[in-house]
Design a protein around this motif. Structure first.
Motif, PDB file in Angstrom:
ATOM      1  N   UNK A  22       0.839  -1.200   0.000  1.00 57.03           N
ATOM      2  CA  UNK A  22       0.000   0.000   0.000  1.00 57.03           C
ATOM      3  C   UNK A  22       0.872   1.247   0.000  1.00 57.03           C
ATOM      4  N   UNK A  23       0.332   2.281  -0.584  1.00 58.20           N
ATOM      5  CA  UNK A  23       1.067   3.518  -0.802  1.00 58.20           C
ATOM      6  C   UNK A  23       1.703   4.071   0.461  1.00 58.20           C
ATOM      7  N   UNK A  24       0.898   4.143   1.501  1.00 59.30           N
ATOM      8  CA  UNK A  24       1.342   4.882   2.667  1.00 59.30           C
ATOM      9  C   UNK A  24       2.116   4.031   3.655  1.00 59.30           C
ATOM     10  N   UNK A  76       1.306  -4.371 -16.056  1.00 58.63           N
ATOM     11  CA  UNK A  76       1.562  -5.471 -16.998  1.00 58.63           C
ATOM     12  C   UNK A  76       0.776  -6.709 -16.597  1.00 58.63           C
ATOM     13  N   UNK A  77       0.735  -6.988 -15.272  1.00 54.89           N
ATOM     14  CA  UNK A  77       0.032  -8.205 -14.862  1.00 54.89           C
ATOM     15  C   UNK A  77      -1.458  -8.067 -15.132  1.00 54.89           C
ATOM     16  N   UNK A  82      14.112   8.625  -2.958  1.00 55.69           N
ATOM     17  CA  UNK A  82      14.176   8.278  -4.375  1.00 55.69           C
ATOM     18  C   UNK A  82      14.074   6.773  -4.566  1.00 55.69           C
ATOM     19  N   UNK A  83      14.756   6.021  -3.655  1.00 48.67           N
ATOM     20  CA  UNK A  83      14.682   4.561  -3.738  1.00 48.67           C
ATOM     21  C   UNK A  83      13.222   4.116  -3.635  1.00 48.67           C
ATOM     22  N   UNK A  84      12.521   4.709  -2.655  1.00 48.23           N
ATOM     23  CA  UNK A  84      11.113   4.361  -2.471  1.00 48.23           C
ATOM     24  C   UNK A  84      10.317   4.718  -3.721  1.00 48.23           C
ATOM     25  N   UNK A  85      10.637   5.891  -4.271  1.00 51.40           N
ATOM     26  CA  UNK A  85       9.954   6.358  -5.477  1.00 51.40           C
ATOM     27  C   UNK A  85      10.137   5.347  -6.607  1.00 51.40           C
ATOM     28  N   UNK A  86      11.378   4.852  -6.751  1.00 46.72           N
ATOM     29  CA  UNK A  86      11.619   3.904  -7.846  1.00 46.72           C
ATOM     30  C   UNK A  86      10.875   2.596  -7.621  1.00 46.72           C
ATOM     31  N   UNK A  87      10.906   2.130  -6.344  1.00 48.56           N
ATOM     32  CA  UNK A  87      10.190   0.891  -6.026  1.00 48.56           C
ATOM     33  C   UNK A  87       8.728   1.019  -6.416  1.00 48.56           C
ATOM     34  N   UNK A  88       8.171   2.204  -6.099  1.00 52.26           N
ATOM     35  CA  UNK A  88       6.759   2.437  -6.366  1.00 52.26           C
ATOM     36  C   UNK A  88       6.478   2.405  -7.872  1.00 52.26           C
ATOM     37  N   UNK A  89       7.390   3.047  -8.617  1.00 53.70           N
ATOM     38  CA  UNK A  89       7.202   3.091 -10.067  1.00 53.70           C
ATOM     39  C   UNK A  89       7.251   1.692 -10.653  1.00 53.70           C
ATOM     40  N   UNK A  90       8.251   0.906 -10.189  1.00 59.18           N
ATOM     41  CA  UNK A  90       8.360  -0.465 -10.686  1.00 59.18           C
ATOM     42  C   UNK A  90       7.104  -1.243 -10.369  1.00 59.18           C
ATOM     43  N   UNK A  91       6.599  -1.015  -9.144  1.00 63.47           N
ATOM     44  CA  UNK A  91       5.393  -1.721  -8.718  1.00 63.47           C
ATOM     45  C   UNK A  91       4.228  -1.389  -9.639  1.00 63.47           C
ATOM     46  N   UNK A  92       4.101  -0.075  -9.947  1.00 67.92           N
ATOM     47  CA  UNK A  92       2.995   0.336 -10.815  1.00 67.92           C
ATOM     48  C   UNK A  92       3.113  -0.321 -12.182  1.00 67.92           C
TER      49      UNK A  92
END
Lengths: 318, 330
Positions: free
Chosen positions: B11-13, B320-321, B305-315
């Motif tokens: 979850x986002x938060x 895709x799934x 930024x790390x968190x930001x990237x994780x979030x982007x990858x997740x999205x």
């Protein structure tokens, strides 16, 4: 011949040169002692640092990125060099090399993190904003916020000896400008960086390695920033932790005025000297005219916005 | 159960609330001061300011742009407030309205420059940072305005349910911005322009107008943050806004706003502000060197930024799934 002349007068660097000459002439008319040896030496010393800072930013902008940690890299390197000399009596030349090594390390850190965050565009701004804070933090912790006053005379002499009206720091500036002029013009690595800056995707398809490119750019920018930081110490005679705190705008202004393309891919190392002259003359003129220090920030901002607008107007005309 | 846990972690938060809880527990166990009434009060004052500054940056981030001048807009608005109150002795409400107007105009100038000239938006923002600060310095010569009205100063120390009034103000602003983004057309347009400029223009959005509006709102929020900061200090000082630039990026990114634009999380900004405040509070309470705070701030931003990237990858993975699932269903 005529077309060449026409091309030259139309370039943005030409108009910057005209403005620079005009400003110097106006100052000469207002102040009789403007060309006195003292003032020229002061101008040249300031010019050396300003130009080198601009070259550092030029490297980053040329690769399509930007670097807002130039000031903190310069401060960290200068403070480290000054501290080892004060506390361990290290040879000035060795200390200078150490300062450069610190600058290169800062560059490596920047390069690795920028690459991890995407490599191009805003990633470089956001990353260097964070690392800038980290470097400043390290500087402050090392010095506890105090300056380093006991800088050996031999170290200061490296950049602060006067050969006639010319301080030695100017030779550093000329060397840096020539090195990077040659580098971006003839060295394969320099060409690769410019190609990457003009169009990262196309460059990668032609076999330019993104990782190597980003890393090299930041290492070079870090080393040049470190040199600038140490030149400030030589000029002032002591190392203060706030070295470079006002370099962010200056570095962009100087390099962009000198003909570096905002979006990357085109640089002009000798042009950076012109940008440096404009910024230095403005700062010097404010002192001569007795203007409040408060004006500096306002005028710097207006100058850079104005020059950029001029550049755009020309593009539209074409 | 396992699936639920996984969705909770994703979850986002979660990535901002979990460290808040852990840090607060650690602080309340190891120090006496953390839960004292005064500390809670002053922390929430700080949260309010950080939240509004974060919202100001979030507005522009939602467009996929950046506003480097948040601090300078805050500073210049502060000076307008000080002049209106001390030199013109206008009533407090009028001063606040004037301050907000100043912020709005300064933001509007930035929006106009960004859209109407073809200068690089980054350079515009950078030079405005310097110009606004310069104007503030030239007008006031760096002298603070400290003779403010008692009624306004009382507002700064007003307590409701032992929390500062400024916190409630920030909360109200959050709700308003949330409504704007979620339920108004303008919010959707902002996000659409941030997510994909070309697509937004082709679907009939007036890109120029939306960008200008976004910058105006950002300037307005900067001015509001400045008012909160003045009410906290009890004087209109030149230093207001000096440290906002980093904060304004850290807070929304921690709270789940994407730096690349097109996705924001309004209440996440508030949680981001809480996390920032607690971390800074812990530096003081655990008696680290005050010089370390800058270092820590930079490290937090890198972590964000790390968190930001994780979030982007997740999205990306989720989309895709979802697409694959659709294919399979067919």
């Amino acid at each position: 011949m005529q077309t060449k002349l026409k091309k030259m007068t139309q370039s943005s660097v030409f108009s910057v040169a005209v403005i620079a000459v005009a400003m110097i002439l106006v100052m000469r008319i207002i102040r009789d002692n403007y060309f006195s040896a003292n003032n020229i030496i002061a101008l040249l010393k300031a010019l050396a640092v300003t130009t080198i800072v601009g070259v550092s930013q030029m490297i980053s902008i040329g690769s399509g990125g930007m670097n807002v940690s130039i000031g903190s890299t310069g401060a960290l390197s200068a403070i480290s060099a000054a501290l080892v000399m004060q506390n361990y009596n290290v040879n000035p030349i060795l200390a200078m090399l150490l300062g450069l090594a610190i600058g290169i390390s800062c560059g490596i850190v920047n390069g690795l993190l920028i690459y991890r965050n995407g490599g191009v565009g805003v990633a470089s701004f956001l990353t260097t904003m964070a690392t800038s804070s980290v470097f400043t933090g390290i500087t402050l912790i090392m010095t506890q916020g105090r300056g380093v006053a006991k800088v050996p005379k031999e170290f200061v002499a490296i950049g602060n000896t006067e050969l006639g009206p010319i301080p030695t720091s100017i030779f550093f500036m000329i060397a840096v400008v020539i090195i990077f002029w040659l580098f971006f013009r003839y060295a394969p690595a320099g060409r690769r960086i410019l190609a990457f800056g003009a169009n990262a995707k196309a460059a990668e398809l032609y076999g330019v390695n993104r990782f190597k490119c980003v890393l090299l750019v930041n290492v070079l920018a870090g080393a040049v920033a470190a040199l600038a930081g140490m030149l400030v110490v030589m000029r002032v005679g002591s190392a203060q932790p706030d070295i470079g705190s006002d370099w962010m705008l200056t570095s962009f202004a100087v390099s962009l005025m000198g003909g570096t393309r905002q979006a990357g891919g085109k640089v002009n190392a000798p042009g950076v000297i012109l940008g440096g002259i404009i910024m230095t003359v403005i700062a010097n003129a404010l002192v001569h005219l007795g203007a409040d220090v408060y004006w500096t920030q306002l005028i710097n901002g207006i100058v850079i916005l104005g020059i950029m607008a001029l550049d755009q107007l020309k593009n539209i005309k074409k | 159960m396992k699936k639920r846990l996984k969705s909770l972690v994703q979850a986002d938060l979660f990535s901002v609330i979990a460290p808040i809880v852990v840090l607060s527990l650690a602080l309340s166990c190891s120090t006496k001061g953390f839960l004292s009434q005064y500390n809670i009060y002053s922390n929430f004052q700080q949260v309010a300011i950080y939240t509004v500054v974060g919202l100001a940056q979030m507005m522009v981030l939602s467009l996929g742009q950046m506003n480097l001048a948040v601090g300078s807009v805050g500073c210049l608005s502060t000076m307008v407030f000080g002049m209106a109150m001390q030199n013109l002795s206008l009533p407090a409400v009028v001063c606040m309205v004037l301050t907000c107007l100043t912020g709005l105009i300064l933001g509007c100038v930035q929006g106009l420059l960004v859209t109407k000239t073809r200068i690089n938006p980054f350079i515009i923002s950078l030079s405005l940072l310097s110009i606004y600060k310069g104007v503030a310095l030239v007008i006031t010569k760096g002298v603070p305005y400290s003779e403010l009205r008692e009624s306004f100063k009382a507002l700064g120390s007003l307590k409701i349910l032992s929390l500062p009034a400024s916190f409630y103000a920030a909360l109200v602003l959050c709700v308003l911005v949330f409504i704007l983004i979620r339920y108004r057309k303008l919010g959707k347009k902002l996000l659409a322009c941030g997510a994909n400029r070309t697509a937004a223009i082709y679907s009939g959005i007036n890109y120029t107008r939306v960008v200008i509006t976004g910058h105006c709102l950002s300037g307005l929020l900067c001015a509001m943050a400045a008012i909160l900061q003045i009410s906290r200090f009890g004087s209109a000082q030149m230093s207001i806004g000096d440290d906002w630039m980093m904060t304004s990026f850290v807070v929304p990114v921690l709270g789940g706003t994407l730096l690349s634009g097109g996705k924001v999380n309004v209440f996440g900004v508030m949680f981001g502000a809480v996390l920032m405040t607690i971390i800074q509070n812990s530096i003081v309470l655990w008696k680290f060197s005050p010089h370390a705070s800058q270092l820590v701030l930079g490290l937090i931003l890198l972590l964000a930024y790390e968190v930001d990237r994780m979030r982007r990858n997740l999205m990306k993975r989720q989309s895709t799934s979802a697409a694959l699932k659709k294919e399979a269903d067919k």
